[in-house]
Design a protein around this motif. Sequence first.
Motif, short mmCIF file in Angstrom:
data_model
loop_
_atom_site.label_atom_id
_atom_site.label_comp_id
_atom_site.label_asym_id
_atom_site.label_seq_id
_atom_site.Cartn_x
_atom_site.Cartn_y
_atom_site.Cartn_z
N LEU A 1 -17.86 36.65 85.70
CA LEU A 1 -17.74 36.62 84.77
C LEU A 1 -17.15 37.58 83.12
CD1 LEU A 1 -19.19 33.07 84.53
CD2 LEU A 1 -16.73 33.12 84.27
N GLN A 2 -18.98 38.73 83.49
CA GLN A 2 -18.77 39.59 82.75
C GLN A 2 -18.07 40.37 83.09
OE1 GLN A 2 -21.56 39.64 80.36
NE2 GLN A 2 -19.78 41.46 79.66
N LYS A 3 -17.63 40.82 84.62
CA LYS A 3 -16.53 41.45 84.98
C LYS A 3 -15.89 41.79 84.51
CE LYS A 3 -14.83 44.29 89.70
NZ LYS A 3 -14.85 44.70 91.08
N LEU A 4 -14.68 39.84 84.66
CA LEU A 4 -13.65 40.14 84.28
C LEU A 4 -13.48 40.48 83.06
CD1 LEU A 4 -10.91 38.88 84.58
CD2 LEU A 4 -11.83 36.23 83.63
N LYS A 5 -14.95 39.92 82.35
CA LYS A 5 -14.72 40.27 80.61
C LYS A 5 -14.37 41.91 80.29
CE LYS A 5 -17.73 36.74 79.11
NZ LYS A 5 -19.05 36.35 78.23
N ASN A 6 -13.98 42.84 81.08
CA ASN A 6 -14.76 44.07 81.41
C ASN A 6 -13.97 44.88 81.20
OD1 ASN A 6 -17.22 44.36 80.62
ND2 ASN A 6 -17.81 44.77 82.78
N LEU A 7 -12.92 44.10 82.50
CA LEU A 7 -11.94 44.70 82.92
C LEU A 7 -10.70 43.92 81.60
CD1 LEU A 7 -11.66 42.72 86.92
CD2 LEU A 7 -11.66 45.39 85.49
N LEU B 1 -18.73 35.13 65.25
CA LEU B 1 -18.41 34.70 65.34
C LEU B 1 -16.90 33.62 65.00
CD1 LEU B 1 -20.02 32.09 63.03
CD2 LEU B 1 -19.29 33.39 60.93
N PHE B 2 -16.20 34.93 64.96
CA PHE B 2 -14.64 35.45 65.12
C PHE B 2 -14.19 36.11 65.95
CE2 PHE B 2 -15.69 34.84 60.39
CZ PHE B 2 -15.08 33.17 60.08
N ASN B 3 -13.34 36.04 66.41
CA ASN B 3 -12.27 36.57 67.63
C ASN B 3 -13.29 36.74 69.03
OD1 ASN B 3 -9.95 37.19 66.37
ND2 ASN B 3 -11.22 38.94 64.62
N ASN B 4 -14.15 35.81 69.80
CA ASN B 4 -13.47 35.69 70.60
C ASN B 4 -13.50 34.59 71.65
OD1 ASN B 4 -15.73 35.51 72.96
ND2 ASN B 4 -17.78 35.98 71.65
N ILE B 5 -12.71 35.03 72.63
CA ILE B 5 -11.46 34.60 72.97
C ILE B 5 -12.91 33.77 74.44
CG2 ILE B 5 -9.63 35.71 72.54
CD1 ILE B 5 -9.82 37.04 75.80
N TYR B 6 -13.90 34.25 74.35
CA TYR B 6 -14.90 33.89 76.05
C TYR B 6 -15.62 32.14 75.50
CZ TYR B 6 -13.01 38.05 77.74
OH TYR B 6 -12.67 39.19 77.63
N GLU C 1 -4.47 36.29 74.45
CA GLU C 1 -5.22 35.72 73.09
C GLU C 1 -6.25 37.31 72.59
OE1 GLU C 1 -8.04 32.78 72.85
OE2 GLU C 1 -6.58 31.68 73.43
N ARG C 2 -6.27 38.21 73.75
CA ARG C 2 -6.90 39.61 73.10
C ARG C 2 -6.19 40.71 72.52
NH1 ARG C 2 -8.44 43.11 71.83
NH2 ARG C 2 -10.04 44.82 72.08
N ILE C 3 -4.42 40.04 73.26
CA ILE C 3 -3.63 41.86 72.59
C ILE C 3 -3.25 41.32 72.04
CG2 ILE C 3 -0.96 41.87 72.78
CD1 ILE C 3 -1.22 41.49 76.15
N ILE C 4 -3.59 39.98 71.01
CA ILE C 4 -2.86 39.06 69.73
C ILE C 4 -4.27 39.60 69.01
CG2 ILE C 4 -2.94 36.93 68.24
CD1 ILE C 4 -0.15 37.85 70.12
#
Length: 294
Positions: A186-192, A109-114, A235-238
Motif C-alpha cells: 500500500l505504501q509503495k503504491l502511494k509512492n508510485l 483533511l482535503f485532497n487525500n485520495i487514500y 483523482e490524483r491527476i485532477i
Amino acid sequence: MNLYNTNTLIDEQTGNLAFKLSHFEDSCQFCDTNRHNYYSLIWIKKGRGTAQVDFSEYAFTPDTLFAMTPYQPFTLTEDEPLEGVVLHFHPDFFCIHKHHEQVACNGVLFNNIYAPPMLRVTDDIRNELELVLQQMRLEVQKAEMAQYELLVSYLKIFLITTSRAKAKQQPEVLEGLSDEKEPFILQKLKNLIETHYRTKHSAGEYADLLNISPKALAKITKNYFNKTMTHLISERIIIEAKRELYLTNKSVKEIAYDLGYDDEHYFSRFFKNNAEISPTTYRETVGFARAAMA
C-alpha cells in the motif's frame, strides 16, 4: 430545508460566496448531489446515514465531520434525522494550496485520495471546535475593521485542529491487515502514484511496477481504499490539475502536457468527466489567485 443562524459573507468584487456558517436540522440541502465552487466542512452532530462522495460510499454516525473540496460531488442520505453545522469558504477567501505550510490540511483533511473525506469529532476536540465556531459567528456579524483577517485566523485554528485529529485517526485505514506484505504494498503504491501520475495513467502499469497481477491490485485498492485503481490515478491527476488551474496562469494546453496528455481536448474531456466541470469553468469560478497575481 431548515436553516438557522446563517451567517454569510459575499465577495463584493465577484458576487461569489466567500464565507458562510450555518446550522441545519435536516438533510434536504444534501439529499441531491452537491457540487460547489467552495470548500465545505459539514459536522454531523445528530443522525446517521450514508454519504456518496466521488466514486465511494461511506456510512456515517453522529459526530462525523466531512471535508469537501470545490466541485467534489457528494450526497448525504439520512437513516435518522440529521442536525449539525456547515462551514463553507471559497478559495479566494482562504486558499489551502497557498497556505499549506501554515495549516497543513491539504493532503490530510482535503485532497487525500487514500482515506475517506471525513473524521470523527472526539471528546478531546469537540469543545475547541465549538468555541472557534462561536467566535466565527460573533465576528461574521460585526462587519468591523480587520474582519477578514480575524475570520481567517479562526478558520486556520479550525483546520489545524481537525487536520491533527484526522492525522491521528489515519492509521485506522490500515487496521486489520492479514498479510504482512500488504502494508508495504500500500505504501509503495502511494509512492508510485505520487512519482508517476504524470506519465503512467493505467492500472496495468502500476501492477507491473508492483510485480503483481492487475486483479490482485484491483482487490487491494477496493479493500483498503474503497476505490478502483483507475479512480485513484484519476483523482490524483485532477487534484494536480485543479492546483495548477488555481495557482498559475498556465494555459489548459500547458497543464495537460505537464500531466502527460498531448491532446488538450482529450484532457479537457477527462477533467470534465471526473470533476463534472470543464477546466475553463473551474478556473473562472474557483480561479487562479487573481488578487495575488494582479
